[in-house]
Design an enzyme around this catalytic site. Structure first.
Site, PDB file in Angstrom:
ATOM      1  N   HIS A   1       0.858  -1.194   0.000  1.00 43.53           N
ATOM      2  CA  HIS A   1       0.000   0.000   0.000  1.00 43.53           C
ATOM      3  C   HIS A   1       0.888   1.235   0.000  1.00 43.53           C
ATOM      4  CE1 HIS A   1      -3.186   2.832   1.070  1.00 43.53           C
ATOM      5  NE2 HIS A   1      -4.028   1.885   0.668  1.00 43.53           N
TER       6      HIS A   1
ATOM      7  N   ASP B   1      -7.988  -5.191  -0.693  1.00 46.23           N
ATOM      8  CA  ASP B   1      -8.399  -6.016  -1.837  1.00 46.23           C
ATOM      9  C   ASP B   1      -8.141  -7.502  -1.645  1.00 46.23           C
ATOM     10  OD1 ASP B   1      -7.597  -3.240  -3.633  1.00 46.23           O
ATOM     11  OD2 ASP B   1      -9.465  -4.302  -3.993  1.00 46.23           O
TER      12      ASP B   1
HETATM   13  C1  SDX Z   1      -6.230   0.000  -3.139  1.00 47.73           C
HETATM   14  O1  SDX Z   1      -4.429   4.428  -2.188  1.00 47.73           O
HETATM   15  C2  SDX Z   1      -5.390   3.863  -1.608  1.00 47.73           C
HETATM   16  O2  SDX Z   1      -5.846   4.263  -0.554  1.00 47.73           O
HETATM   17  C3  SDX Z   1      -5.950   2.667  -2.341  1.00 47.73           C
HETATM   18  C4  SDX Z   1      -6.962   1.826  -1.590  1.00 47.73           C
HETATM   19  C5  SDX Z   1      -8.266   2.561  -1.384  1.00 47.73           C
HETATM   20  O3  SDX Z   1      -8.993   2.188  -0.457  1.00 47.73           O
HETATM   21  O4  SDX Z   1      -8.606   3.406  -2.236  1.00 47.73           O
HETATM   22  O5  SDX Z   1      -6.442   1.453  -0.351  1.00 47.73           O
HETATM   23  C6  SDX Z   1      -7.340   0.571  -2.382  1.00 47.73           C
HETATM   24  O6  SDX Z   1      -6.061   0.373  -4.276  1.00 47.73           O
HETATM   25  C7  SDX Z   1      -5.335  -0.996  -2.476  1.00 47.73           C
HETATM   26  C8  SDX Z   1      -4.128  -1.385  -3.371  1.00 47.73           C
HETATM   27  C9  SDX Z   1      -4.599  -2.431  -4.347  1.00 47.73           C
HETATM   28  N1  SDX Z   1      -3.503  -2.785  -5.281  1.00 47.73           N
HETATM   29  C10 SDX Z   1      -2.806  -3.895  -5.170  1.00 47.73           C
HETATM   30  O7  SDX Z   1      -2.969  -4.732  -4.296  1.00 47.73           O
HETATM   31  C11 SDX Z   1      -1.782  -4.113  -6.271  1.00 47.73           C
HETATM   32  C12 SDX Z   1      -0.472  -4.645  -5.689  1.00 47.73           C
HETATM   33  N2  SDX Z   1       0.110  -3.619  -4.912  1.00 47.73           N
HETATM   34  C13 SDX Z   1       1.227  -2.876  -5.466  1.00 47.73           C
HETATM   35  O8  SDX Z   1       1.148  -2.667  -6.843  1.00 47.73           O
HETATM   36  C14 SDX Z   1       1.624  -1.675  -4.637  1.00 47.73           C
HETATM   37  O9  SDX Z   1       1.757  -2.098  -3.354  1.00 47.73           O
HETATM   38  C15 SDX Z   1       0.740  -0.441  -4.660  1.00 47.73           C
HETATM   39  C16 SDX Z   1       0.418  -0.007  -6.045  1.00 47.73           C
HETATM   40  C17 SDX Z   1      -0.517  -0.681  -3.910  1.00 47.73           C
HETATM   41  C18 SDX Z   1       1.541   0.654  -3.969  1.00 47.73           C
HETATM   42  O10 SDX Z   1       2.617   0.889  -4.747  1.00 47.73           O
HETATM   43  P1  SDX Z   1       3.784   1.947  -4.425  1.00 47.73           P
HETATM   44  O11 SDX Z   1       3.509   2.709  -3.196  1.00 47.73           O
HETATM   45  O12 SDX Z   1       4.036   2.700  -5.684  1.00 47.73           O
HETATM   46  O13 SDX Z   1       4.961   0.983  -4.052  1.00 47.73           O
HETATM   47  P2  SDX Z   1       6.006   0.410  -5.105  1.00 47.73           P
HETATM   48  O14 SDX Z   1       5.302  -0.273  -6.244  1.00 47.73           O
HETATM   49  O15 SDX Z   1       6.988   1.506  -5.417  1.00 47.73           O
HETATM   50  O16 SDX Z   1       6.720  -0.748  -4.242  1.00 47.73           O
HETATM   51  C19 SDX Z   1       7.676  -0.413  -3.232  1.00 47.73           C
HETATM   52  C20 SDX Z   1       8.463  -1.707  -3.016  1.00 47.73           C
HETATM   53  C21 SDX Z   1       8.962  -2.280  -4.348  1.00 47.73           C
HETATM   54  O17 SDX Z   1      10.116  -3.038  -4.044  1.00 47.73           O
HETATM   55  P3  SDX Z   1      11.486  -2.620  -4.831  1.00 47.73           P
HETATM   56  O18 SDX Z   1      11.138  -2.762  -6.303  1.00 47.73           O
HETATM   57  O19 SDX Z   1      11.730  -1.132  -4.418  1.00 47.73           O
HETATM   58  O20 SDX Z   1      12.491  -3.567  -4.315  1.00 47.73           O
HETATM   59  O21 SDX Z   1       7.620  -2.740  -2.461  1.00 47.73           O
HETATM   60  C22 SDX Z   1       7.467  -3.783  -3.403  1.00 47.73           C
HETATM   61  C23 SDX Z   1       7.892  -3.249  -4.768  1.00 47.73           C
HETATM   62  O22 SDX Z   1       8.389  -4.281  -5.585  1.00 47.73           O
HETATM   63  N3  SDX Z   1       6.030  -4.102  -3.488  1.00 47.73           N
HETATM   64  C24 SDX Z   1       5.568  -5.286  -3.832  1.00 47.73           C
HETATM   65  C25 SDX Z   1       4.170  -5.150  -3.774  1.00 47.73           C
HETATM   66  N4  SDX Z   1       3.855  -3.902  -3.399  1.00 47.73           N
HETATM   67  C26 SDX Z   1       5.020  -3.258  -3.231  1.00 47.73           C
HETATM   68  N5  SDX Z   1       6.165  -6.422  -4.222  1.00 47.73           N
HETATM   69  C27 SDX Z   1       5.352  -7.454  -4.523  1.00 47.73           C
HETATM   70  N6  SDX Z   1       3.995  -7.377  -4.485  1.00 47.73           N
HETATM   71  C28 SDX Z   1       3.399  -6.264  -4.101  1.00 47.73           C
HETATM   72  N7  SDX Z   1       2.060  -6.202  -4.060  1.00 47.73           N
END
Ligand code: SDX
Length: 381
Positions: free
Chosen positions: A259, A310
Protein backbone atom coordinates in the site's frame (compact mmCIF):
# COMPACT_ATOMS: atom_id res chain seq x y z
CA UNK A 1 13.36 20.46 -7.82
CA UNK A 2 12.93 16.85 -6.63
CA UNK A 3 9.87 15.14 -8.16
CA UNK A 4 7.83 12.88 -5.83
CA UNK A 5 7.07 10.03 -8.24
CA UNK A 6 3.38 9.17 -8.05
CA UNK A 7 3.01 12.22 -5.77
CA UNK A 8 4.21 10.01 -2.89
CA UNK A 9 4.18 11.93 0.45
CA UNK A 10 2.70 15.03 -1.28
CA UNK A 11 -0.08 16.72 0.71
CA UNK A 12 -2.41 17.87 -2.07
CA UNK A 13 -5.38 19.12 -0.04
CA UNK A 14 -6.84 19.76 3.41
CA UNK A 15 -9.81 17.51 4.12
CA UNK A 16 -12.06 16.75 7.10
CA UNK A 17 -13.55 13.60 5.56
CA UNK A 18 -11.05 10.84 6.26
CA UNK A 19 -7.75 10.22 8.01
CA UNK A 20 -5.52 7.32 6.95
CA UNK A 21 -2.81 6.81 9.57
CA UNK A 22 -0.28 4.72 7.63
CA UNK A 23 2.16 4.34 10.50
CA UNK A 24 -0.35 3.07 13.07
CA UNK A 25 -2.76 1.42 10.59
CA UNK A 26 -5.80 3.46 11.59
CA UNK A 27 -8.66 4.60 9.33
CA UNK A 28 -11.02 7.36 10.51
CA UNK A 29 -14.19 8.58 8.74
CA UNK A 30 -15.23 12.03 10.04
CA UNK A 31 -13.67 11.28 13.44
CA UNK A 32 -15.04 7.75 13.86
CA UNK A 33 -12.67 4.76 13.78
CA UNK A 34 -13.44 2.24 11.03
CA UNK A 35 -13.52 -0.58 13.63
CA UNK A 36 -16.37 1.20 15.41
CA UNK A 37 -18.28 1.87 12.20
CA UNK A 38 -17.74 -1.65 10.82
CA UNK A 39 -19.10 -3.17 14.02
CA UNK A 40 -22.01 -0.83 14.69
CA UNK A 41 -23.00 1.20 11.62
CA UNK A 42 -24.61 0.53 8.22
CA UNK A 43 -23.46 1.58 4.77
CA UNK A 44 -26.29 4.09 4.39
CA UNK A 45 -25.51 5.66 7.78
CA UNK A 46 -21.85 5.95 6.69
CA UNK A 47 -22.98 7.62 3.44
CA UNK A 48 -24.78 10.25 5.54
CA UNK A 49 -21.74 10.64 7.83
CA UNK A 50 -19.36 11.16 4.89
CA UNK A 51 -21.59 13.67 3.08
CA UNK A 52 -22.89 15.70 6.03
CA UNK A 53 -20.01 15.37 8.51
CA UNK A 54 -21.93 13.81 11.43
CA UNK A 55 -24.02 10.74 12.24
CA UNK A 56 -27.72 11.22 11.31
CA UNK A 57 -30.63 11.26 13.72
CA UNK A 58 -33.31 8.65 12.94
CA UNK A 59 -35.50 10.81 10.68
CA UNK A 60 -32.47 11.96 8.69
CA UNK A 61 -31.35 8.39 8.11
CA UNK A 62 -34.90 7.31 7.24
CA UNK A 63 -35.10 10.17 4.71
CA UNK A 64 -31.82 9.16 3.03
CA UNK A 65 -32.91 5.50 2.99
CA UNK A 66 -36.21 6.52 1.36
CA UNK A 67 -34.48 8.70 -1.25
CA UNK A 68 -32.02 5.95 -2.12
CA UNK A 69 -34.87 3.45 -2.39
CA UNK A 70 -36.86 5.81 -4.62
CA UNK A 71 -33.95 6.24 -7.03
CA UNK A 72 -32.68 2.72 -7.64
CA UNK A 73 -34.55 2.33 -10.94
CA UNK A 74 -32.59 3.18 -14.10
CA UNK A 75 -33.96 5.31 -16.97
CA UNK A 76 -35.48 2.90 -19.54
CA UNK A 77 -33.11 4.17 -22.27
CA UNK A 78 -30.09 3.21 -20.16
CA UNK A 79 -31.38 -0.35 -19.75
CA UNK A 80 -32.17 -0.47 -23.46
CA UNK A 81 -28.64 0.70 -24.29
CA UNK A 82 -27.12 -1.90 -21.93
CA UNK A 83 -29.06 -4.60 -23.80
CA UNK A 84 -27.32 -3.53 -27.03
CA UNK A 85 -23.75 -3.63 -25.66
CA UNK A 86 -21.53 -6.65 -26.45
CA UNK A 87 -22.17 -9.36 -23.82
CA UNK A 88 -18.43 -9.78 -23.24
CA UNK A 89 -18.04 -6.11 -22.22
CA UNK A 90 -16.05 -5.75 -18.98
CA UNK A 91 -18.37 -4.78 -16.07
CA UNK A 92 -16.17 -1.83 -15.09
CA UNK A 93 -16.45 -0.38 -18.61
CA UNK A 94 -20.21 -0.97 -18.51
CA UNK A 95 -20.40 0.83 -15.16
CA UNK A 96 -18.21 3.69 -16.46
CA UNK A 97 -20.31 4.07 -19.63
CA UNK A 98 -23.75 3.70 -18.06
CA UNK A 99 -22.83 6.10 -15.22
CA UNK A 100 -21.75 8.66 -17.79
CA UNK A 101 -24.99 8.11 -19.74
CA UNK A 102 -27.07 8.73 -16.59
CA UNK A 103 -26.13 12.42 -16.71
CA UNK A 104 -28.27 12.84 -19.86
CA UNK A 105 -31.33 11.74 -17.84
CA UNK A 106 -30.54 13.57 -14.63
CA UNK A 107 -32.68 16.69 -14.05
CA UNK A 108 -29.80 18.37 -12.18
CA UNK A 109 -27.09 17.30 -14.66
CA UNK A 110 -25.50 20.66 -15.20
CA UNK A 111 -26.39 22.29 -11.89
CA UNK A 112 -23.39 22.67 -9.60
CA UNK A 113 -24.80 24.04 -6.33
CA UNK A 114 -24.47 21.88 -3.22
CA UNK A 115 -28.16 20.90 -3.03
CA UNK A 116 -28.15 19.73 -6.68
CA UNK A 117 -24.92 17.81 -6.13
CA UNK A 118 -26.33 16.08 -3.04
CA UNK A 119 -29.36 15.06 -5.12
CA UNK A 120 -27.08 13.74 -7.89
CA UNK A 121 -24.86 11.94 -5.36
CA UNK A 122 -27.98 10.28 -3.92
CA UNK A 123 -29.18 9.19 -7.36
CA UNK A 124 -25.75 7.84 -8.35
CA UNK A 125 -25.37 5.97 -5.04
CA UNK A 126 -28.78 4.42 -5.69
CA UNK A 127 -28.36 3.71 -9.41
CA UNK A 128 -24.79 2.38 -9.68
CA UNK A 129 -25.55 -0.88 -7.80
CA UNK A 130 -28.50 -1.39 -10.17
CA UNK A 131 -26.24 -0.95 -13.21
CA UNK A 132 -23.83 -3.62 -11.95
CA UNK A 133 -26.56 -6.11 -10.99
CA UNK A 134 -28.52 -5.55 -14.22
CA UNK A 135 -25.41 -6.05 -16.35
CA UNK A 136 -24.81 -9.51 -14.90
CA UNK A 137 -28.45 -10.41 -15.62
CA UNK A 138 -28.41 -8.99 -19.15
CA UNK A 139 -25.08 -10.58 -20.17
CA UNK A 140 -26.29 -13.97 -18.85
CA UNK A 141 -29.78 -13.74 -20.31
CA UNK A 142 -31.49 -13.55 -16.90
CA UNK A 143 -34.50 -11.28 -16.40
CA UNK A 144 -34.01 -7.91 -14.74
CA UNK A 145 -36.51 -7.16 -11.98
CA UNK A 146 -37.57 -3.81 -10.54
CA UNK A 147 -35.80 -2.71 -7.37
CA UNK A 148 -37.72 -2.88 -4.11
CA UNK A 149 -37.64 0.66 -2.60
CA UNK A 150 -37.38 -0.59 0.97
CA UNK A 151 -34.26 -2.70 0.44
CA UNK A 152 -30.95 -1.41 1.80
CA UNK A 153 -28.19 -0.85 -0.75
CA UNK A 154 -26.62 -4.24 0.00
CA UNK A 155 -29.95 -6.07 -0.05
CA UNK A 156 -31.04 -4.35 -3.25
CA UNK A 157 -27.81 -5.23 -5.03
CA UNK A 158 -28.05 -8.93 -4.11
CA UNK A 159 -31.81 -9.03 -4.85
CA UNK A 160 -31.35 -7.50 -8.33
CA UNK A 161 -28.23 -9.58 -9.05
CA UNK A 162 -30.22 -12.76 -8.43
CA UNK A 163 -33.25 -11.56 -10.45
CA UNK A 164 -35.63 -11.14 -7.54
CA UNK A 165 -34.45 -13.83 -5.12
CA UNK A 166 -34.53 -12.41 -1.60
CA UNK A 167 -30.95 -12.46 -0.22
CA UNK A 168 -30.26 -14.11 3.14
CA UNK A 169 -29.48 -11.83 6.04
CA UNK A 170 -25.90 -13.09 6.56
CA UNK A 171 -25.06 -12.22 2.96
CA UNK A 172 -26.70 -8.79 3.31
CA UNK A 173 -24.91 -8.07 6.59
CA UNK A 174 -21.54 -9.21 5.16
CA UNK A 175 -21.93 -7.13 2.01
CA UNK A 176 -23.13 -4.12 4.01
CA UNK A 177 -19.98 -4.27 6.17
CA UNK A 178 -17.80 -4.66 3.07
CA UNK A 179 -19.47 -1.54 1.62
CA UNK A 180 -18.66 0.36 4.84
CA UNK A 181 -15.02 -0.75 4.64
CA UNK A 182 -14.66 0.35 1.00
CA UNK A 183 -16.63 3.60 1.26
CA UNK A 184 -13.82 6.12 1.65
CA UNK A 185 -10.04 6.32 1.78
CA UNK A 186 -8.80 9.95 1.57
CA UNK A 187 -6.88 10.94 -1.61
CA UNK A 188 -6.55 7.51 -3.27
CA UNK A 189 -6.11 7.56 -7.04
CA UNK A 190 -9.80 7.41 -7.99
CA UNK A 191 -10.84 10.01 -5.43
CA UNK A 192 -8.05 12.31 -6.57
CA UNK A 193 -9.25 11.88 -10.16
CA UNK A 194 -12.74 12.88 -9.04
CA UNK A 195 -11.43 15.99 -7.27
CA UNK A 196 -9.35 17.05 -10.30
CA UNK A 197 -12.42 16.84 -12.55
CA UNK A 198 -14.70 18.54 -9.99
CA UNK A 199 -12.06 21.24 -9.53
CA UNK A 200 -12.54 22.43 -13.13
CA UNK A 201 -16.25 23.04 -12.22
CA UNK A 202 -17.22 20.20 -14.52
CA UNK A 203 -20.18 18.11 -13.26
CA UNK A 204 -20.72 15.28 -10.74
CA UNK A 205 -21.24 12.59 -13.40
CA UNK A 206 -18.01 13.57 -15.22
CA UNK A 207 -16.05 13.48 -11.96
CA UNK A 208 -17.49 10.08 -10.96
CA UNK A 209 -16.84 8.70 -14.46
CA UNK A 210 -13.20 9.79 -14.13
CA UNK A 211 -13.04 8.05 -10.75
CA UNK A 212 -14.47 4.79 -12.14
CA UNK A 213 -11.87 4.85 -14.89
CA UNK A 214 -9.08 5.22 -12.32
CA UNK A 215 -10.47 2.53 -10.01
CA UNK A 216 -10.53 0.01 -12.90
CA UNK A 217 -6.73 -0.30 -12.85
CA UNK A 218 -5.20 -3.40 -11.16
CA UNK A 219 -2.87 -1.23 -9.08
CA UNK A 220 -5.98 0.28 -7.48
CA UNK A 221 -9.44 -1.27 -7.32
CA UNK A 222 -8.83 -3.93 -9.94
CA UNK A 223 -6.58 -5.91 -7.56
CA UNK A 224 -9.40 -7.88 -5.87
CA UNK A 225 -10.36 -9.55 -9.14
CA UNK A 226 -6.71 -10.52 -9.71
CA UNK A 227 -6.57 -12.02 -6.21
CA UNK A 228 -9.39 -14.52 -6.81
CA UNK A 229 -7.95 -15.31 -10.25
CA UNK A 230 -4.68 -16.24 -8.48
CA UNK A 231 -6.45 -18.32 -5.81
CA UNK A 232 -8.45 -20.21 -8.48
CA UNK A 233 -5.21 -20.84 -10.38
CA UNK A 234 -3.49 -22.15 -7.20
CA UNK A 235 -6.53 -24.39 -6.60
CA UNK A 236 -5.41 -26.15 -3.40
CA UNK A 237 -3.78 -25.19 -0.11
CA UNK A 238 -0.66 -27.27 -0.69
CA UNK A 239 0.01 -25.51 -3.99
CA UNK A 240 0.23 -22.10 -2.29
CA UNK A 241 3.86 -22.15 -1.19
CA UNK A 242 5.47 -23.15 -4.52
CA UNK A 243 3.18 -20.78 -6.43
CA UNK A 244 3.92 -17.75 -4.26
CA UNK A 245 7.65 -18.47 -4.02
CA UNK A 246 7.79 -18.64 -7.83
CA UNK A 247 5.95 -15.31 -8.07
CA UNK A 248 8.50 -13.72 -5.81
CA UNK A 249 11.39 -15.33 -7.68
CA UNK A 250 9.95 -13.90 -10.91
CA UNK A 251 9.70 -10.51 -9.10
CA UNK A 252 5.96 -10.38 -9.82
CA UNK A 253 3.68 -8.07 -7.78
CA UNK A 254 1.39 -9.93 -5.41
CA UNK A 255 -2.12 -8.50 -5.90
CA UNK A 256 -3.88 -7.49 -2.69
CA UNK A 257 -0.60 -6.69 -0.95
CA UNK A 258 1.32 -3.52 -0.29
CA UNK A 259 0.00 0.00 0.00
CA UNK A 260 1.24 3.50 -0.73
CA UNK A 261 0.27 4.76 2.72
CA UNK A 262 -0.12 1.83 5.15
CA UNK A 263 3.24 0.68 6.52
CA UNK A 264 1.47 -1.86 8.71
CA UNK A 265 -1.66 -3.98 8.21
CA UNK A 266 -4.57 -2.25 6.46
CA UNK A 267 -7.19 -2.02 9.27
CA UNK A 268 -9.92 -3.02 6.80
CA UNK A 269 -8.19 -6.35 6.16
CA UNK A 270 -8.78 -7.35 9.78
CA UNK A 271 -12.58 -7.29 9.30
CA UNK A 272 -12.48 -8.85 5.84
CA UNK A 273 -10.23 -11.67 7.06
CA UNK A 274 -12.70 -12.44 9.86
CA UNK A 275 -15.58 -12.31 7.37
CA UNK A 276 -13.79 -14.63 4.92
CA UNK A 277 -13.27 -17.20 7.69
CA UNK A 278 -16.84 -16.91 8.98
CA UNK A 279 -18.41 -17.23 5.52
CA UNK A 280 -16.12 -20.17 4.76
CA UNK A 281 -17.13 -21.97 7.97
CA UNK A 282 -20.82 -21.22 7.32
CA UNK A 283 -20.56 -22.74 3.84
CA UNK A 284 -18.39 -25.57 5.09
CA UNK A 285 -15.79 -24.51 2.52
CA UNK A 286 -12.89 -22.85 4.33
CA UNK A 287 -10.28 -23.56 1.67
CA UNK A 288 -10.33 -20.09 0.08
CA UNK A 289 -9.85 -18.53 3.51
CA UNK A 290 -7.10 -21.03 4.43
CA UNK A 291 -5.31 -20.49 1.14
CA UNK A 292 -5.55 -16.71 1.62
CA UNK A 293 -4.16 -16.99 5.14
CA UNK A 294 -1.22 -19.05 3.83
CA UNK A 295 -0.52 -16.50 1.07
CA UNK A 296 -0.62 -13.76 3.70
CA UNK A 297 1.81 -15.62 5.94
CA UNK A 298 4.28 -16.15 3.06
CA UNK A 299 4.01 -12.52 1.89
CA UNK A 300 4.83 -11.40 5.40
CA UNK A 301 7.68 -13.85 5.95
CA UNK A 302 9.32 -13.54 2.53
CA UNK A 303 8.70 -9.90 1.56
CA UNK A 304 7.46 -8.21 4.73
CA UNK A 305 4.32 -7.33 2.80
CA UNK A 306 0.98 -6.65 4.48
CA UNK A 307 -2.31 -7.38 2.75
CA UNK A 308 -4.61 -4.52 1.82
CA UNK A 309 -8.37 -4.16 1.49
CA UNK A 310 -8.40 -6.02 -1.84
CA UNK A 311 -6.95 -9.27 -0.54
CA UNK A 312 -9.59 -10.86 1.69
CA UNK A 313 -12.47 -9.07 -0.07
CA UNK A 314 -11.78 -11.48 -2.94
CA UNK A 315 -12.60 -14.64 -0.93
CA UNK A 316 -15.50 -12.87 0.81
CA UNK A 317 -17.19 -11.96 -2.47
CA UNK A 318 -16.38 -15.40 -3.89
CA UNK A 319 -18.08 -17.02 -0.89
CA UNK A 320 -21.08 -14.74 -1.48
CA UNK A 321 -21.35 -16.23 -4.97
CA UNK A 322 -20.50 -12.96 -6.72
CA UNK A 323 -18.78 -13.35 -10.14
CA UNK A 324 -15.13 -12.23 -9.92
CA UNK A 325 -15.41 -9.52 -12.56
CA UNK A 326 -18.03 -7.81 -10.37
CA UNK A 327 -15.58 -7.45 -7.47
CA UNK A 328 -14.17 -4.10 -8.62
CA UNK A 329 -17.62 -2.76 -9.56
CA UNK A 330 -18.66 -3.55 -5.96
CA UNK A 331 -15.69 -1.47 -4.80
CA UNK A 332 -17.07 1.36 -7.02
CA UNK A 333 -20.68 1.11 -5.77
CA UNK A 334 -19.29 1.55 -2.28
CA UNK A 335 -16.69 4.23 -3.02
CA UNK A 336 -19.26 6.49 -4.72
CA UNK A 337 -19.96 7.62 -1.14
CA UNK A 338 -16.38 8.82 -0.68
CA UNK A 339 -16.07 10.20 -4.19
CA UNK A 340 -19.22 12.30 -3.71
CA UNK A 341 -18.04 13.52 -0.29
CA UNK A 342 -14.77 14.70 -1.81
CA UNK A 343 -16.51 16.33 -4.80
CA UNK A 344 -18.75 18.26 -2.37
CA UNK A 345 -15.73 19.23 -0.26
CA UNK A 346 -13.70 20.29 -3.32
CA UNK A 347 -16.53 22.55 -4.51
CA UNK A 348 -17.03 24.05 -1.04
CA UNK A 349 -13.66 25.84 -1.32
CA UNK A 350 -12.58 25.22 -4.89
CA UNK A 351 -9.33 26.04 -6.63
CA UNK A 352 -8.40 24.45 -9.97
CA UNK A 353 -5.98 21.51 -9.35
CA UNK A 354 -2.99 22.06 -11.63
CA UNK A 355 0.50 20.87 -10.55
CA UNK A 356 3.60 21.44 -12.68
CA UNK A 357 6.13 19.11 -14.33
CA UNK A 358 9.95 19.22 -14.25
CA UNK A 359 10.77 19.61 -17.99
CA UNK A 360 13.42 17.10 -19.16
CA UNK A 361 13.07 17.56 -22.95
CA UNK A 362 15.27 19.45 -25.43
CA UNK A 363 15.25 23.25 -25.77
CA UNK A 364 15.99 25.94 -28.46
CA UNK A 365 15.44 23.59 -31.44
CA UNK A 366 14.84 25.37 -34.78
CA UNK A 367 12.04 24.35 -37.19
CA UNK A 368 13.25 22.17 -40.15
CA UNK A 369 11.22 22.00 -43.39
CA UNK A 370 9.89 18.48 -44.01
CA UNK A 371 12.05 17.92 -47.10
CA UNK A 372 15.18 18.53 -44.97
CA UNK A 373 14.32 16.09 -42.20
CA UNK A 374 15.79 12.92 -43.63
CA UNK A 375 19.33 13.95 -42.76
CA UNK A 376 18.09 15.19 -39.40
CA UNK A 377 16.64 11.75 -38.60
CA UNK A 378 19.63 9.81 -39.94
CA UNK A 379 22.01 12.12 -38.05
CA UNK A 380 20.14 11.34 -34.86
CA UNK A 381 20.17 7.48 -35.32
C1 SDX B 1 -6.23 0.00 -3.14
O1 SDX B 1 -4.43 4.43 -2.19
C2 SDX B 1 -5.39 3.86 -1.61
O2 SDX B 1 -5.85 4.26 -0.55
C3 SDX B 1 -5.95 2.67 -2.34
C4 SDX B 1 -6.96 1.83 -1.59
C5 SDX B 1 -8.27 2.56 -1.38
O3 SDX B 1 -8.99 2.19 -0.46
O4 SDX B 1 -8.61 3.41 -2.24
O5 SDX B 1 -6.44 1.45 -0.35
C6 SDX B 1 -7.34 0.57 -2.38
O6 SDX B 1 -6.06 0.37 -4.28
C7 SDX B 1 -5.34 -1.00 -2.48
C8 SDX B 1 -4.13 -1.38 -3.37
C9 SDX B 1 -4.60 -2.43 -4.35
N1 SDX B 1 -3.50 -2.78 -5.28
C10 SDX B 1 -2.81 -3.89 -5.17
O7 SDX B 1 -2.97 -4.73 -4.30
C11 SDX B 1 -1.78 -4.11 -6.27
C12 SDX B 1 -0.47 -4.65 -5.69
N2 SDX B 1 0.11 -3.62 -4.91
C13 SDX B 1 1.23 -2.88 -5.47
O8 SDX B 1 1.15 -2.67 -6.84
C14 SDX B 1 1.62 -1.68 -4.64
O9 SDX B 1 1.76 -2.10 -3.35
C15 SDX B 1 0.74 -0.44 -4.66
C16 SDX B 1 0.42 -0.01 -6.04
C17 SDX B 1 -0.52 -0.68 -3.91
C18 SDX B 1 1.54 0.65 -3.97
O10 SDX B 1 2.62 0.89 -4.75
P1 SDX B 1 3.78 1.95 -4.42
O11 SDX B 1 3.51 2.71 -3.20
O12 SDX B 1 4.04 2.70 -5.68
O13 SDX B 1 4.96 0.98 -4.05
P2 SDX B 1 6.01 0.41 -5.10
O14 SDX B 1 5.30 -0.27 -6.24
O15 SDX B 1 6.99 1.51 -5.42
O16 SDX B 1 6.72 -0.75 -4.24
C19 SDX B 1 7.68 -0.41 -3.23
C20 SDX B 1 8.46 -1.71 -3.02
C21 SDX B 1 8.96 -2.28 -4.35
O17 SDX B 1 10.12 -3.04 -4.04
P3 SDX B 1 11.49 -2.62 -4.83
O18 SDX B 1 11.14 -2.76 -6.30
O19 SDX B 1 11.73 -1.13 -4.42
O20 SDX B 1 12.49 -3.57 -4.32
O21 SDX B 1 7.62 -2.74 -2.46
C22 SDX B 1 7.47 -3.78 -3.40
C23 SDX B 1 7.89 -3.25 -4.77
O22 SDX B 1 8.39 -4.28 -5.59
N3 SDX B 1 6.03 -4.10 -3.49
C24 SDX B 1 5.57 -5.29 -3.83
C25 SDX B 1 4.17 -5.15 -3.77
N4 SDX B 1 3.86 -3.90 -3.40
C26 SDX B 1 5.02 -3.26 -3.23
N5 SDX B 1 6.16 -6.42 -4.22
C27 SDX B 1 5.35 -7.45 -4.52
N6 SDX B 1 3.99 -7.38 -4.49
C28 SDX B 1 3.40 -6.26 -4.10
N7 SDX B 1 2.06 -6.20 -4.06
Amino acid sequence: MAVNRGLEDVIAAESSICKVDGEKGHLIYRGYDIDDLAEHSTYEEVVYLLWFGRLPVKEELDKLHKELGANRKLPEDVVKAMRMWPKESVPMEVLRTATSMLSMYDPDANENDRAANVRKATRLTAQMPTIVAYWDCIRNGREVVDPKPNHSTAASFLYLLHSGKEPDEVAVKSLDMALILHAEHELNASTFAARVAAGTLSDMHSAVTAAIGALKGPLHGGANQEVIKMLLEIKELNNVEPYIKKMFADRKKLMGFGHRVYKVQDPRAFHLRKMSEALGKRANETKWYEMSARVEQLAKEEKKLNCNVDFYSASVYHMLGIPSDLFTPIFAISRIAGWAAHILEQLSDNRLIRPEAEYTGEINLKYVPIDKREELVSAKN
